[in-house]
Design a protein around this motif. Structure first.
Motif, mmCIF file in Angstrom:
data_model
loop_
_atom_site.group_PDB
_atom_site.id
_atom_site.type_symbol
_atom_site.label_atom_id
_atom_site.label_comp_id
_atom_site.label_asym_id
_atom_site.label_seq_id
_atom_site.Cartn_x
_atom_site.Cartn_y
_atom_site.Cartn_z
ATOM 1 N N GLY A 85 -9.187 3.873 7.836
ATOM 2 C CA GLY A 85 -8.743 2.481 7.843
ATOM 3 C C GLY A 85 -7.319 2.333 8.335
ATOM 4 N N ASN A 143 -7.193 3.059 12.091
ATOM 5 C CA ASN A 143 -7.726 1.931 12.857
ATOM 6 C C ASN A 143 -6.655 0.868 13.080
ATOM 7 O OD1 ASN A 143 -9.722 0.202 14.083
ATOM 8 N ND2 ASN A 143 -9.861 -0.868 12.138
ATOM 9 N N VAL A 144 -5.941 0.501 12.025
ATOM 10 C CA VAL A 144 -4.905 -0.528 12.150
ATOM 11 C C VAL A 144 -3.743 -0.011 12.992
ATOM 12 C CG1 VAL A 144 -3.274 -2.008 10.914
ATOM 13 C CG2 VAL A 144 -5.556 -1.624 9.981
ATOM 14 N N LYS A 179 0.861 -6.126 9.919
ATOM 15 C CA LYS A 179 -0.521 -5.793 10.242
ATOM 16 C C LYS A 179 -1.210 -4.962 9.166
ATOM 17 C CE LYS A 179 -0.205 -7.844 14.159
ATOM 18 N NZ LYS A 179 -0.786 -9.149 14.306
ATOM 19 N N LEU A 180 -0.421 -4.291 8.331
ATOM 20 C CA LEU A 180 -0.981 -3.372 7.349
ATOM 21 C C LEU A 180 -0.121 -3.378 6.096
ATOM 22 C CD1 LEU A 180 -2.947 -0.987 6.655
ATOM 23 C CD2 LEU A 180 -1.333 0.518 7.838
ATOM 24 N N ASN A 220 -4.107 -12.415 6.954
ATOM 25 C CA ASN A 220 -4.796 -11.574 7.931
ATOM 26 C C ASN A 220 -4.434 -10.099 7.839
ATOM 27 O OD1 ASN A 220 -6.148 -13.787 9.154
ATOM 28 N ND2 ASN A 220 -4.233 -14.312 10.181
ATOM 29 N N GLU A 230 -4.319 -6.301 6.927
ATOM 30 C CA GLU A 230 -5.280 -5.311 6.415
ATOM 31 C C GLU A 230 -4.653 -4.656 5.187
ATOM 32 O OE1 GLU A 230 -8.800 -3.253 6.215
ATOM 33 O OE2 GLU A 230 -8.325 -4.777 7.728
ATOM 34 N N LYS A 231 -5.361 -4.673 4.070
ATOM 35 C CA LYS A 231 -4.843 -4.098 2.827
ATOM 36 C C LYS A 231 -5.565 -2.799 2.524
ATOM 37 C CE LYS A 231 -3.775 -8.638 0.943
ATOM 38 N NZ LYS A 231 -4.439 -9.590 1.820
ATOM 39 N N VAL A 232 -4.790 -1.768 2.238
ATOM 40 C CA VAL A 232 -5.351 -0.463 1.871
ATOM 41 C C VAL A 232 -4.792 -0.113 0.501
ATOM 42 C CG1 VAL A 232 -5.473 1.990 2.437
ATOM 43 C CG2 VAL A 232 -5.562 0.282 4.269
#
Length: 137
Positions: A10, A13-14, A116-117, A40, A42-44
């Motif tokens: 994941g 990918n980001v 973004k992340l 928007n 992406e949360k990990v």
């Protein structure tokens, strides 16, 4: 087989979609990732338990995976400097200094569209949040 330090699919990918100037939040275990990031992002959630992994663990891996142009940190309101700030500078030796933001200024920065992340960690040290600006490879 990948030879990069980062193996998390994941996150990779980001990172592959990030360009110069995009940002990544590495958050301590106290940071409100859901309410203080843009919709928007992406949360990990890597926060397995208290202290695992540390923000510095994640920073070490990302530093060996992407170019980092700038580091922004959240500072306490009492003019103290958390000791983790020295760790950040030692890990990312390519940056000369940390850009210091007040708590609410940092929260607002994390809501910008170029974040973004967001990676949640199990870090227990306070004020251990860092915003990375992606540099040019």
């Amino acid at each position: 087989m990948l030879k990069t330090k980062c193996l998390h699919p994941g996150i990779l990918n980001v990172l592959s979609k990030c360009g110069h100037g995009d940002k990544i939040l590495i958050a301590d275990g106290n940071y409100p990732v859901d309410s203080n990031t843009n919709k928007n992002v992406e949360k990990v959630y890597l926060n397995l338990t208290h202290g695992i992994p540390l923000v510095t663990d994640v920073l070490k891996v990302l530093n060996k995976t992407i170019a980092i142009e700038k580091l922004e940190v959240m500072i306490p309101g009492d003019d103290t400097k958390p000791s983790i700030f020295d760790d950040f500078k030692n890990i990312v030796s390519s940056v000369d200094c940390l850009e210091e933001l007040g708590r609410f200024e940092f929260y607002e920065a994390c809501k910008e569209e170029n974040i973004k992340l967001a990676i949640a960690t199990g870090e227990q040290r306070i004020y251990a949040n860092v915003l990375l600006t992606v540099g040019v490879a």
